[in-house]
Design an enzyme around this catalytic site. Structure first.
Site, short mmCIF file in Angstrom:
data_model
loop_
_atom_site.label_atom_id
_atom_site.label_comp_id
_atom_site.label_asym_id
_atom_site.label_seq_id
_atom_site.Cartn_x
_atom_site.Cartn_y
_atom_site.Cartn_z
N ARG A 81 -65.07 -31.59 -24.73
CA ARG A 81 -64.99 -32.04 -23.32
C ARG A 81 -64.22 -30.99 -22.51
NH1 ARG A 81 -60.58 -32.97 -19.53
NH2 ARG A 81 -61.23 -34.57 -18.06
N GLY A 118 -55.12 -34.56 -12.47
CA GLY A 118 -55.54 -35.95 -12.44
C GLY A 118 -56.81 -36.13 -13.26
N THR A 176 -51.19 -31.80 -17.14
CA THR A 176 -51.56 -30.54 -16.49
C THR A 176 -50.40 -29.91 -15.72
OG1 THR A 176 -53.84 -31.25 -16.28
CG2 THR A 176 -53.19 -29.49 -14.84
N1 ASP Z 1 -57.18 -32.73 -14.84
C1 ASP Z 1 -56.94 -32.66 -16.26
C2 ASP Z 1 -58.17 -33.00 -16.99
O1 ASP Z 1 -58.88 -33.91 -16.62
C3 ASP Z 1 -55.85 -33.52 -16.74
C4 ASP Z 1 -54.85 -33.97 -15.72
O2 ASP Z 1 -54.51 -33.23 -14.82
O3 ASP Z 1 -54.36 -35.11 -15.83
O4 ASP Z 1 -58.44 -32.36 -17.97
#
Ligand code: ASP
Length: 303
Positions: A201, A224, A173
């Site tokens: 998803r 995250g 992200t």
């Molecule tokens: N937050 C994002 C998600 O769960 C991915 C990430 O930031 O690691 O899609």
């Protein structure tokens, strides 16, 4: 000396994902990522110093981050369980409360521009798939495979071979928050999601209030484990502590990242109406950068 009774005229913070970032990463790989973050911070700083609005600055910063194949957004996005890309993005203007978000995007090169389009032209906040893509008929399109890089294919293969969600904790992200010279705040976030996610998803990034939030007190972009950010409505949880409990940004983010989110689940970048920046995370590392009108300019990966 900065007079702390006066707001810092402009401030910006960006991230390129939080998660398991091994300190054993080859120095060259770390250097490339730091340099790329620095370029985006420098461009955003120049724009803010020239008087560009926070909303435009965060959109542009995220568009630049989407172009960097080392980060999981735009080109270089991770793959779903089917080996395809489903991209997500959101943008929010703290001064008006206007926001736009898109998910299940497959062919728009810059999902953040599509999210801005939703903000500008749709009565709705979150649009998915073909409906979202139809909003951006004039935006650049690429094939779904264009987003794939050798690294992401390798990670996907590892995920498939081990049938484990181990990589789902990897950094992901991109995002940006800014305060402009007029005191306006804005936040923007873009992602490919999680490696091996099932098609359909949707995570926290396009969920306004979870991974992306801005109002007149703070702007927040998270990264995250999306499900955790959604369960505690992380971005809005920061804002609510400030608004309803009168907490400072530093205290609010520490409570949300330290207490509400499970350990190891990620981090966020945030800025308040005074131009104060916070970049907490509760995992190994977070690719991040910040700058403001006092001359601060930094990029970092680990603590
Ligand atoms: N937050 C994002 C998600 O769960 C991915 C990430 O930031 O690691 O899609």
């Amino acid at each position: 000396m900065v007079d702390m009774t006066e707001p810092i005229q402009w401030a910006v913070a960006i991230h390129g994902g939080a998660g398991v970032i091994a300190r054993t990463m080859p120095p060259e790989a770390a250097r490339v990522r730091m340099e790329r973050l620095q370029e985006v911070v420098s461009n955003a700083s120049a724009a803010l110093a020239a008087g560009t609005a926070a909303l435009d600055v965060v959109e542009q910063a995220v568009a630049e981050l989407e172009e960097i194949p080392e980060f999981n957004a735009g080109r270089g996005a991770v793959l779903t369980s089917e080996g395809t890309h489903e991209l997500e993005a959101a943008i929010m203007d703290g001064s008006s409360g206007d926001c736009g978000a898109v998910c299940l995007v497959r062919e728009i090169r810059h999902p953040i521009h599509l999210a801005r389009r939703v903000l500008e032209t749709s009565p709705h906040v979150l649009l998915a798939g073909a409906t979202a893509e139809a909003m951006g008929e004039d935006l650049e399109r690429v094939s779904n495979e264009w987003f794939t890089t050798p690294l992401r294919r390798e990670q996907w293969q590892q995920w498939k071979d081990t049938a484990s969600a181990a990589d789902a904790r990897g950094p992901a992200t991109v995002g940006a928050v800014a305060r402009d010279h007029s005191g306006r705040l804005a936040a923007a976030t873009s992602t490919g999601g999680r490696t091996g996610k099932p098609p359909g998803r949707i995570g926290d990034t396009p969920t306004i209030g979870a991974g992306t939030w801005a109002d007149d007190r703070c702007a927040v972009s998270g990264t995250g484990h999306g499900e955790a950010f959604m369960a505690c409505v992380a971005g809005h949880a920061v804002a609510a502590r400030m608004k309803l409990q009168g907490k400072a940004l530093s205290e609010a983010v520490q409570e949300v990242v330290g207490d509400c989110l499970p350990p190891g689940s990620g981090g966020l970048v945030a800025v308040d109406d005074q131009g104060r920046i916070e970049m907490p995370f509760n995992c190994e590392g977070m690719y991040r950068g910040a700058a403001d009108a006092t001359g601060r300019s930094e990029v970092a990966i680990w603590r």
